[in-house]
Write a protein that holds these residues in place. Structure first.
Motif, mmCIF file in Angstrom:
data_model
loop_
_atom_site.group_PDB
_atom_site.id
_atom_site.type_symbol
_atom_site.label_atom_id
_atom_site.label_comp_id
_atom_site.label_asym_id
_atom_site.label_seq_id
_atom_site.Cartn_x
_atom_site.Cartn_y
_atom_site.Cartn_z
ATOM 1 N N ARG A 64 -10.360 7.831 -12.271
ATOM 2 C CA ARG A 64 -11.344 8.537 -13.563
ATOM 3 C C ARG A 64 -11.915 8.799 -12.817
ATOM 4 N N GLY A 65 -12.337 9.062 -11.454
ATOM 5 C CA GLY A 65 -13.112 9.607 -10.397
ATOM 6 C C GLY A 65 -14.443 8.987 -10.679
ATOM 7 N N GLU A 66 -14.120 7.932 -10.982
ATOM 8 C CA GLU A 66 -16.096 6.571 -11.011
ATOM 9 C C GLU A 66 -15.829 5.990 -9.959
ATOM 10 N N LEU A 67 -14.477 5.975 -8.882
ATOM 11 C CA LEU A 67 -14.284 5.410 -7.685
ATOM 12 C C LEU A 67 -14.371 6.400 -6.442
ATOM 13 N N ASP A 68 -14.876 6.912 -6.023
ATOM 14 C CA ASP A 68 -14.881 8.078 -4.747
ATOM 15 C C ASP A 68 -14.107 7.412 -3.918
ATOM 16 N N MET A 69 -12.678 7.462 -2.926
ATOM 17 C CA MET A 69 -11.791 6.664 -2.511
ATOM 18 C C MET A 69 -10.310 7.484 -2.304
ATOM 19 N N THR A 70 -10.066 7.623 -1.273
ATOM 20 C CA THR A 70 -8.341 8.188 -1.370
ATOM 21 C C THR A 70 -7.702 6.510 -0.813
ATOM 22 N N VAL A 71 -7.321 6.357 -1.630
ATOM 23 C CA VAL A 71 -6.688 5.405 -1.386
ATOM 24 C C VAL A 71 -5.299 6.053 -0.851
ATOM 25 N N ALA A 72 -4.450 5.246 -0.041
ATOM 26 C CA ALA A 72 -3.435 5.247 1.121
ATOM 27 C C ALA A 72 -2.820 4.786 0.932
ATOM 28 N N MET A 73 -2.560 3.567 0.826
ATOM 29 C CA MET A 73 -1.259 3.260 0.278
ATOM 30 C C MET A 73 -1.516 1.438 -0.300
ATOM 31 N N VAL A 74 -0.159 0.983 -0.652
ATOM 32 C CA VAL A 74 -0.817 -0.687 -1.138
ATOM 33 C C VAL A 74 0.384 -1.388 -0.654
ATOM 34 N N ILE A 75 -0.581 -2.020 0.171
ATOM 35 C CA ILE A 75 1.587 -3.388 0.719
ATOM 36 C C ILE A 75 1.072 -4.579 0.309
ATOM 37 N N SER A 76 2.253 -4.765 0.088
ATOM 38 C CA SER A 76 2.840 -6.294 -0.841
ATOM 39 C C SER A 76 3.536 -6.885 -0.375
ATOM 40 N N ASN A 77 3.558 -8.499 -0.248
ATOM 41 C CA ASN A 77 4.350 -8.817 0.126
ATOM 42 C C ASN A 77 5.572 -9.667 -1.148
ATOM 43 N N HIS A 78 5.714 -8.931 -1.971
ATOM 44 C CA HIS A 78 6.481 -8.979 -2.822
ATOM 45 C C HIS A 78 6.503 -7.394 -4.085
ATOM 46 N N PRO A 79 8.059 -7.077 -4.493
ATOM 47 C CA PRO A 79 7.877 -5.988 -4.949
ATOM 48 C C PRO A 79 7.217 -5.697 -6.377
ATOM 49 N N ASP A 80 6.923 -6.858 -7.035
ATOM 50 C CA ASP A 80 6.812 -6.750 -8.287
ATOM 51 C C ASP A 80 5.942 -5.939 -9.023
ATOM 52 N N LEU A 81 4.855 -5.309 -8.186
ATOM 53 C CA LEU A 81 4.208 -4.078 -8.795
ATOM 54 C C LEU A 81 4.800 -3.421 -8.486
ATOM 55 N N ALA A 82 5.904 -2.755 -7.701
ATOM 56 C CA ALA A 82 6.161 -1.296 -7.411
ATOM 57 C C ALA A 82 6.456 -0.372 -9.106
ATOM 58 N N ASP A 83 6.262 -0.874 -10.109
ATOM 59 C CA ASP A 83 6.209 0.361 -11.098
ATOM 60 C C ASP A 83 5.024 0.518 -11.672
ATOM 61 N N GLU A 84 4.688 -0.726 -11.319
ATOM 62 C CA GLU A 84 2.437 0.242 -12.463
ATOM 63 C C GLU A 84 2.369 0.625 -11.293
ATOM 64 N N ILE A 85 2.285 0.103 -9.831
ATOM 65 C CA ILE A 85 1.256 1.306 -8.939
ATOM 66 C C ILE A 85 1.391 3.023 -8.764
ATOM 67 N N ARG A 86 3.354 3.285 -8.481
ATOM 68 C CA ARG A 86 3.462 4.689 -8.263
ATOM 69 C C ARG A 86 3.364 5.402 -8.700
ATOM 70 N N PRO A 87 3.109 5.147 -10.495
ATOM 71 C CA PRO A 87 2.466 6.404 -11.083
ATOM 72 C C PRO A 87 1.513 6.966 -10.914
ATOM 73 N N PHE A 88 0.644 5.631 -10.352
ATOM 74 C CA PHE A 88 -0.943 6.341 -9.658
ATOM 75 C C PHE A 88 -0.824 7.971 -9.032
ATOM 76 N N GLY A 89 0.339 7.623 -8.265
ATOM 77 C CA GLY A 89 0.718 9.328 -6.907
ATOM 78 C C GLY A 89 0.221 7.652 -6.048
ATOM 79 N N VAL A 90 0.294 6.686 -5.876
ATOM 80 C CA VAL A 90 -0.207 6.071 -4.420
ATOM 81 C C VAL A 90 1.487 5.131 -3.691
ATOM 82 N N PRO A 91 1.420 5.480 -2.623
ATOM 83 C CA PRO A 91 2.732 4.317 -1.667
ATOM 84 C C PRO A 91 2.685 3.161 -2.028
#
Lengths: 311, 311, 311, 311
Positions: free
Chosen positions: C139-166
């Motif tokens: 949305r442009g209100e948090l100025d950062m570059t999200v390089a990656m999301v790391i998880s010890n579980h696979p559950d959230l992959a489908d929720e996170i990848r649509p944001f264009g983040v590994p």
């Protein structure tokens, strides 16, 4: 860090729709809600609870309110559990209507928690309110069936469709406003129990309101004092307000003057730019709207004159 | 119970007037505050801080604000410690005026923390605001000298005089309003640096405002939406508001429309009676007014157009 | 309804990273932030602001704090605009270091607002915190570059990848914990400026902490009193707490004891079930964590001993 | 200014003790409160309300809570109006006890709103909590009879006696602690229904607790995390907490671990000195303690295990 293992395992599973109420840890099966309204006089609580007990129901929670110390209207919400409620519902309604309701001159409404409200969400271009609603619904903490999202702009399609919800674009220009409205009414009439205006920036006409056949909830920015008209956040900044807020209300023919469901504010200072006020206001808007929709879907709200009783 | 002995011993002794600011634990002696205002351009911070350092002052805190990213007004509050400030004050003002202020087209104001503001409090019949101010003053957490309490009713005399403050009754009836106002002006003119309207239920006339020679701070109930006119709490109840609040503001000729100093709210529900709303509103009023007066007395507020900057 | 057309048009465009600060409406180009820390003594503010003015910079905001009235540490954040900052940065640092910093025994850090922090987010199974961060970033209100999301579980992959983040799954079982940690370190070392633990339910080892080469921010539920160990929400319910909250803090070797960045709470009552407390706590967690990450990314936080100064 | 004439006229008259509840605008005469507690099973609400209706009572409000969805304890507070309550009380109690209470294995308590609780307030040197209680009582918004104020220090005598309340000094030194306690017990036993520790900085012994014959409410500062022991505010400052708060609770043998009645917090920042934290904490303390005492005096609190249900 933060190794509260139990909490992880227990993760937020679908809470009962009455979560927040006593005895709400169990699912929605056999859970009924009876909302009544009648002139206040002795014996109402006793008559209703005796009827429910006689019908084999166990009262889960009971909240009531009288509009006046004496001689006002009496409003009550009773949540109860009745084995085989779905099958027994019609008979229950008939009997209650012919006995208790008739005796006390009572309006009443019986709902089953196992039948979530069918909801349409109308949006324009900003996403904060609609996403919060869809996310809470997916997460299991807002019990409703989102039948469709309708927008006068195509912008949010890609954000909304991944939630598995239909996104329908009904373009509304200055020239085709009446047709757009007709198109929306065709989509909505008979199909939804509630319409949520989640930052929908078009005028709702009296025609729409009288034909849509479902209540509408709107979210509106709020300031002290109010800034009616264009550019409210800029004007609030110019006036140096120290609070920005939002109000969720039912829509009536008096624009933005319908019964208030919930309100909240956040503190701001001169250091916040107009853009900051918009951003902080958005956080309040999504929180307040989500609470209002949740309470509506849980049949916790009774309207009386121009106010709401939120049980 | 609660045997935090140290806390008891340390009890709340008179905090420095700048408490809440860096380096504020020491007393008010030699503590100065310089408030400036000028068109924004590079070099202001440097010029002011260099002047102060050159004068032998140590900067205690420095806050600044620009009304626009480029080309607006620049406002700054600098608290500093300068040994022998009282004796040096006149010379400091003259020199600063001829050099830095002249160079930057600057308005400025220099105050000494060791000279508390002389304050008059005007009240009618309700005690919550005036008592909170007097109590905080006695307790040492509101640095001011209460010169007098003026009331159009005699009711509060016995509550106020035990604080060692003169209570002056200036009866104001429909017939003698002008004389009452003159009497008040005679008491106030030249004697006070601030007038606080602590639930004073009389109209302040333009005459009073222009002649009193000191700023006025008022406290006003606030709702979302606003209820202007008579019986606001009752109407707020009828509308079913979910928040009641209060606004402290400077008084200008636009009734209740002057620059806002502080605001706050408290959540309410349909269960609260109108009397409850009045009671809860009173709690917010006294808290907001006391904060506003405190900030004014600590020279933390700068007015700019119709807003305040609270440093 | 809500036809504030101007607000729609003005929609929430990417605010400058210093939004919330004076003069922040313009973009990040040429915007620098200088954070300093030195023993407190007269002349620091003057020296720094004179250096900046001499270098052709315009001070946008300046905040400072002294840990003690006299003889403590002095901390300051100065945001400024300097045309051609990127090209001039190295030279600026060298010169400032050799003059002002050397004179005052000063640590300092110079950052460019146009270079957003590279951030890794670590999660387990719950989505509320990570989604709020990704949504605010999009949305442009948090100025950062999200390089990656790391998880010890696979559950959230489908929720996170649509944001264009590994989304990278590093399974961590009881047996392979050390290898999983090595895998995570390979991903993170040198690649990120900040690691956010967004409800990451694994222990962070001293090895990880010392090798990862970036600060870590964690979010933790908070109660009055605290409930350390398993099932804190259930135990808070049993104790009948009236507030549930969250704390965002930097991670140090003292588990959950690092410097606090932000905290908040929400009121609850006996009517709320444990599931409600978890749900309401999640709302506070995402709000508090997002604020903490925002402040970090805007270089507004200075650590001093075991506390934070948030300018 | 602020010419809401109606509000002035309507001034805050003594609200009914049930203000905040439906139908509470009328005085306390004939107003009863029935608190019950029994194993949860169907028919309780019906049995109680039928008994009340049969006795000629009109139910004013009814709140209930079950500790578990199934098989827990059921707690209910019913406020009702019964003409001639005072005369009928003993008979009502006997009949209810022999019928409904016996049938359901019920504990119950019947109180008359027209008989305010007799309260003793114990203080040490700080005045904020005791003054807030006395002021609210005088103002008519806290329905109790303050039988005495007891202090281990003489300091507050002159502040308290103008309220028309006995101030009794029971000096407690290291050597005479046991005698002082005996003296206090002589004053309290049989004379009061509630003891409020309003910043009373002495240990309450198990002897005192078991002999005093009335519940005790204490107010305690609260932080996230907690700082147990000496100088909590200073340590909170050192840790850089962002919230300071207070907890009101019933006193049990577990020091400061009794059932929580209410809690609240206020935001603070690094700019606040330790003195500021003490000052802001005091504002929270007096607000929380006054609410807790009010709820107790209105018979709104039911204790269950180590928690409170506040109806």
């Amino acid at each position: 860090m933060s190794v509260d293992v139990t909490e992880t395992d227990a993760k937020v599973t679908r809470p009962a729709p009455d979560a927040g109420f006593p005895q709400s840890a169990s699912p929605t099966q056999d859970l009924g809600r009876l909302l009544i309204r009648c002139p206040d006089r002795p014996g109402v609580v006793s008559a209703v609870s005796t009827f429910l007990t006689g019908a084999g129901a166990n009262i889960v929670s009971l909240d009531q309110y009288s509009t006046e110390p004496v001689g006002g209207m009496f409003l009550q919400r009773t949540a109860f559990r009745l084995p085989g409620l779905s099958a027994a519902c019609a008979e229950f309604e008939r009997e209650f209507g012919e006995t208790v309701a008739a005796d006390f001159g009572m309006d009443f409404r019986l709902t089953e928690a196992s039948k979530p409200k069918r909801v349409a969400i109308m949006v324009s271009k900003t996403d904060h309110c609609v996403l919060d609603l869809l996310w809470r619904n997916r997460r299991g903490e807002l019990d409703m069936t989102v039948a469709m999202v309708i927008s006068n702009h195509p912008d949010l399609a890609d954000e909304i469709r991944p939630f598995g919800v239909p996104f329908i674009h009904t373009p509304a220009t200055r020239d085709n406003r009446a047709e757009a409205e007709q198109r929306q009414l065709e989509l909505l009439k008979g199909n939804v129990d509630l319409v949520v205006l989640a930052r929908y920036m078009q005028i709702i006409t009296p025609t729409f309101l009288s034909e849509v056949g479902a209540p509408l909830i709107n979210i509106h920015h709020s300031f002290l004092p109010a800034f009616i008209g264009a550019a409210p956040y800029r004007r609030a900044k110019e006036r140096g307000v120290k609070l920005v807020g939002a109000t969720a209300h039912y829509v009536t023919e008096d624009l933005d003057e319908g019964p208030i469901i919930d309100q909240d504010v956040v503190r701001v200072s001169h250091q916040h730019t107009t853009a900051d006020l918009v951003r902080l206001g958005a956080d309040v808007e999504r929180a307040v709207l989500s609470r209002a929709v949740r309470w509506h879907c849980d049949d916790r709200i009774v309207r009386h004159e121009n106010q709401t009783i939120v049980f």
